[in-house]
Write an enzyme that holds these catalytic residues in place. Structure first.
Site, short mmCIF file in Angstrom:
data_model
loop_
_atom_site.label_atom_id
_atom_site.label_comp_id
_atom_site.label_asym_id
_atom_site.label_seq_id
_atom_site.Cartn_x
_atom_site.Cartn_y
_atom_site.Cartn_z
N ILE A 452 0.83 -1.21 0.00
CA ILE A 452 0.00 0.00 0.00
C ILE A 452 0.87 1.26 0.00
O ILE A 452 0.45 2.32 0.46
CB ILE A 452 -0.97 0.00 1.19
CG1 ILE A 452 -0.23 -0.18 2.53
CG2 ILE A 452 -2.00 -1.12 1.02
CD1 ILE A 452 -1.16 -0.11 3.75
N GLY A 453 2.09 1.08 -0.52
CA GLY A 453 3.02 2.20 -0.58
C GLY A 453 4.07 2.15 0.51
O GLY A 453 4.89 3.06 0.63
N GLY A 495 1.32 -6.85 8.33
CA GLY A 495 1.64 -7.41 7.04
C GLY A 495 2.95 -8.17 6.99
O GLY A 495 2.99 -9.38 6.71
N ARG A 571 13.01 -6.46 14.76
CA ARG A 571 14.00 -6.46 13.69
C ARG A 571 13.58 -5.49 12.59
O ARG A 571 12.43 -5.53 12.13
CB ARG A 571 14.11 -7.87 13.13
CG ARG A 571 15.26 -8.07 12.18
CD ARG A 571 15.38 -9.54 11.81
NE ARG A 571 16.64 -9.81 11.15
CZ ARG A 571 17.09 -11.03 10.91
NH1 ARG A 571 16.39 -12.07 11.30
NH2 ARG A 571 18.23 -11.21 10.29
N LYS A 644 8.21 -6.40 14.28
CA LYS A 644 6.96 -5.83 14.77
C LYS A 644 6.52 -4.77 13.77
O LYS A 644 7.34 -4.17 13.08
CB LYS A 644 7.17 -5.18 16.14
CG LYS A 644 7.61 -6.13 17.25
CD LYS A 644 7.88 -5.38 18.54
CE LYS A 644 8.30 -6.30 19.66
NZ LYS A 644 8.63 -5.55 20.91
N GLY A 645 5.24 -4.54 13.68
CA GLY A 645 4.73 -3.56 12.73
C GLY A 645 5.21 -2.17 13.06
O GLY A 645 5.34 -1.80 14.23
N GLY A 647 3.96 0.49 10.86
CA GLY A 647 3.11 1.40 10.10
C GLY A 647 2.27 2.31 10.96
O GLY A 647 1.84 3.37 10.52
N GLU A 648 2.03 1.91 12.22
CA GLU A 648 1.10 2.69 13.02
C GLU A 648 1.71 3.29 14.27
O GLU A 648 1.26 4.33 14.75
CB GLU A 648 -0.11 1.80 13.36
CG GLU A 648 -0.67 1.21 12.09
CD GLU A 648 -1.99 0.50 12.22
OE1 GLU A 648 -3.00 1.17 12.44
OE2 GLU A 648 -2.00 -0.72 12.08
#
Length: 682
Positions: A452-453, A495, A571, A644-645, A647-648
């Site tokens: 998604i970019g 993701g 990581r 770990k994510g 994006g948020e």
């Protein structure tokens, strides 16, 4: 249980592999899908907030040259499932919110479709509506039914007898997702199959939803490139249904539906508004003895969605007494949905502003107060943390930002710095599968994931290369198509953890089956492995946000010349794309702090500032020096890739850091977002 292979691509700042395609215009997005003589759809939306369509006249529009037809509730194909009111497009005359789709004009050009739409006459039987979240009127609130709500008992007694305490109310407004690429779908119905070129965060999630809605068995969704989603493209919305209905009404002709910027404020979700009352108390040593977070959120009658803003209060700080409660007001609004860091983002604003205030009452440095109240285990579950490096983030950030040298400088440009903590759960969604095929020269890695970019094309290829122990150039990644093995959506910052673990497992099995010298055509398909530590540990990414703010004493104008975010996110697969995501989140946090506010007109039930002229987001002039960095973190429990994510977590904590800095600069405590200049001119 980390186990990525021994090659050295992971951790390298590889340039985006899809970058050349994008900068040369050769990366094709949904609306750019070339079709022969497509039909263009113009969505006609209701002009009342509640009621029903009493009559609709389409003859004049249908007579316009180039118009193929007008779909209404009278002639639209029937959906197989109408359980979801948001997706019940053109299935009845009921109007549940202003902006609901009541007709679709289809023509050979977008211009003709728009012209004809102006000739459609719609009459309504209007009903009373309610779109405002009550502020102080609890009689209109109902329990939101959140399982994680908690009341340990003794909260009020501990608060009353404490040495230091705060009782504050913070608010966050309705906000709307506005990725650079608005939602778009090109739908074609032919030979019993519905094909969708869609801007989505998950092709397989969209396929499953559409098959259920339309009662179909053969739906293909294609989405190799997406220009941002931030949650709003995680689930299908009404425009996608309109595209599917129109395609089935005109078999063999592709139908293009592109959502306009103004329609983004009605048809594809929003972040609900919150009113948060926080009552925090501490003893003489600055330790929390009571924490109460009572949240009221706006909700929609057409969608069961609650912004869980109390989540941070369940995880961040130790307190023997704790109460978290969510209540909601069901309103005549469009359906809300995920927006970047749902729950944590608005919830951390309320919590971190209140913590800042309590630290001041205790006479403590805000960072020392946070360190004093660091929990040994997750306060909500009692589980140990798989890794928790919040204190390192605070300490590293304080040193780099010059926290110990801070001071107030009164004058025309009042100056201050502030801090806030950040956290977001480390999710991993099961169910993904990946296929690896050796084509003689390269390894084709297939998985129906999404980019998604954020850099999936690059980062996932790096993980595959290391897992196969081959150079990055030997990997041919294929994503964004339901013709590829099933994969989870790009949501909840899950993701790369989900797809990376799946690809790593597929690579391991491929080597087990075919060795290091496979024959041409060797193939292995595998699924995401089960994490034996799931449910045994509390798993989160953490961070510390620092902001410098200047407030003009005469005009109240706020500037944020400098920000620093220090994160602990497991990581880091690609430092270049990771930094881009984190900085992007922080800038979105600047927008949240200073600008974003969807202004509802309660008389008519719609957002009046429904474009970028009225709905402001941070621009270059608003953004100064924004730096994102991280501490080294090895988490052996979080997933097989150790990630770990990110994006948020980058947006979480940004707004309260700015609000706390603004207080340090002016002595004016503002608890309502956005921080507008009038807030400081009292």
């Amino acid at each position: 249980m980390t186990g990525v292979g021994s090659a050295d691509s992971v951790g390298t700042a590889v340039r985006r592999l899809d970058g050349p395609l994008k900068v040369t215009g050769n990366a094709r997005y949904a609306a750019e899908q070339p079709e022969t003589e497509p039909l263009y759809a113009h969505l006609i939306q209701s002009t009342v907030a509640r009621g029903r369509v009493s009559s609709i006249e389409t003859a004049e529009a249908e007579a316009v040259e180039g118009v193929a037809g007008v779909l209404t509730r009278h002639n639209a194909p029937a959906l197989a499932s109408t359980e979801d009111p948001e997706m019940r497009v053109l299935q009845s005359d009921e109007v549940a919110y202003r902006g609901q789709i009541v007709a679709v004009v289809l023509a050979g050009s977008a211009h003709v479709a728009t012209q004809a739409a102006n000739l459609v006459r719609v009459e309504y039987a209007e009903s009373e509506h309610d779109v405002e979240l009550p502020d102080g009127d609890s009689s209109r609130l109902v329990d939101a039914g959140i399982d994680s709500d908690v009341d340990t008992g003794g909260v009020d007694e501990a608060w009353e007898s404490a040495q230091a305490r705060v009782d504050v109310t913070c608010t966050t407004p309705l906000e709307h997702n506005n990725p650079m690429e608005p939602h778009a779908t090109v739908a074609t119905w032919a030979d019993g199959q519905l094909t969708l070129h869609d801007s989505t965060q998950g092709v397989h999630a969209t396929r499953s939803a559409v098959e259920a809605l339309f009662g179909l068995e053969h739906v293909r969704v294609i989405s190799p490139y997406v220009g941002g989603g931030f949650g709003s493209k995680g689930l299908p919305h009404a425009p996608l249904v309109a595209a599917g209905l129109a395609a089935m009404a005109f078999p063999g002709r592709a139908v293009k539906v592109t959502v306009t910027r103004q329609q983004m404020f009605t048809l594809v979700g929003h972040r609900p508004a919150t009113v948060q009352r926080l009552r925090l108390a501490a003893d003489h040593s600055g330790r929390l003895v009571s924490l109460s977070h009572d949240i009221a959120v706006s909700a929609s009658r057409v969608k069961d969605y609650v912004e869980q803003a109390g989540a941070p209060s369940g995880t961040m700080y130790a307190s023997p007494q704790r109460r978290i409660r969510h209540r909601m007001a069901e309103l005549d609004l469009p359906a809300p949905t995920w927006m970047r860091a749902p729950g944590e983002c608005p919830g951390m604003f309320g919590l971190e502003v209140a913590v800042d205030e309590l630290a001041e009452q205790c006479g403590m440095d805000p960072i020392d107060f946070r360190i004093r109240n660091e929990p040994e285990t997750d306060p909500s579950s009692g589980l140990p943390f798989s890794s928790r490096n919040l204190l390192r983030c605070l300490q590293v950030g304080a040193e780099r930002f010059g926290w110990g040298e801070r001071s107030w400088r009164r004058g025309r440009g009042q100056h201050g710095i502030g801090v806030a903590s950040a956290a977001f759960p480390a999710f991993q969604i099961p169910g993904s599968r990946a296929r690896i095929v050796f084509t003689g020269e390269r390894y084709r890695v297939e998985i129906g994931a999404a980019d998604i970019g954020t850099g999936t094309w690059t980062a996932l290829a790096q993980i595959a290369a290391d897992a196969l122990e081959v150079p990055l150039d030997d990997v041919d990644l294929r994503i964004g198509d339901t013709a590829l093995p099933k994969a989870s959506l790009a949501g909840g910052s899950s993701g790369l953890a989900s797809w990376g673990g799946t690809v790593t497992e597929a690579a391991r099995e491929f080597r087990d089956e075919h060795g290091k010298d496979p024959v041409d055509g060797a193939e292995t398909t595998s699924k995401m492995p089960r994490n034996p530590d799931a449910g045994q540990y509390s798993m989160h990414a953490f961070g510390a946000q620092f902001a410098e703010v200047r407030v003009d004493a005469d005009t109240g104008e706020i500037r944020v010349p400098r920000m620093l975010g220090v994160f602990a996110a497991g990581r880091i697969v690609n430092p270049r794309t990771a930094r881009s995501q984190l900085v992007g989140g922080m800038i979105m946090g600047v927008s949240m702090a200073l600008h974003e506010h969807s202004a509802l007109d309660p008389r008519f039930g719609h957002v009046v500032n429904h474009d970028f002229a009225g709905y402001h987001i941070a621009s270059n002039a608003d953004v100064g020096d924004v730096e994102a960095t991280w501490v080294d973190e090895h988490d052996p429990h979080v997933n097989s890739v150790g990630v770990k994510g990110i994006g948020e977590v980058g947006i979480v904590g940004a707004a309260p850091a700015i609000a706390n800095a603004a207080y340090a600069a002016t002595g004016v405590r503002v608890r309502d977002l956005p921080l507008t200049l009038d807030s400081f001119l009292r």
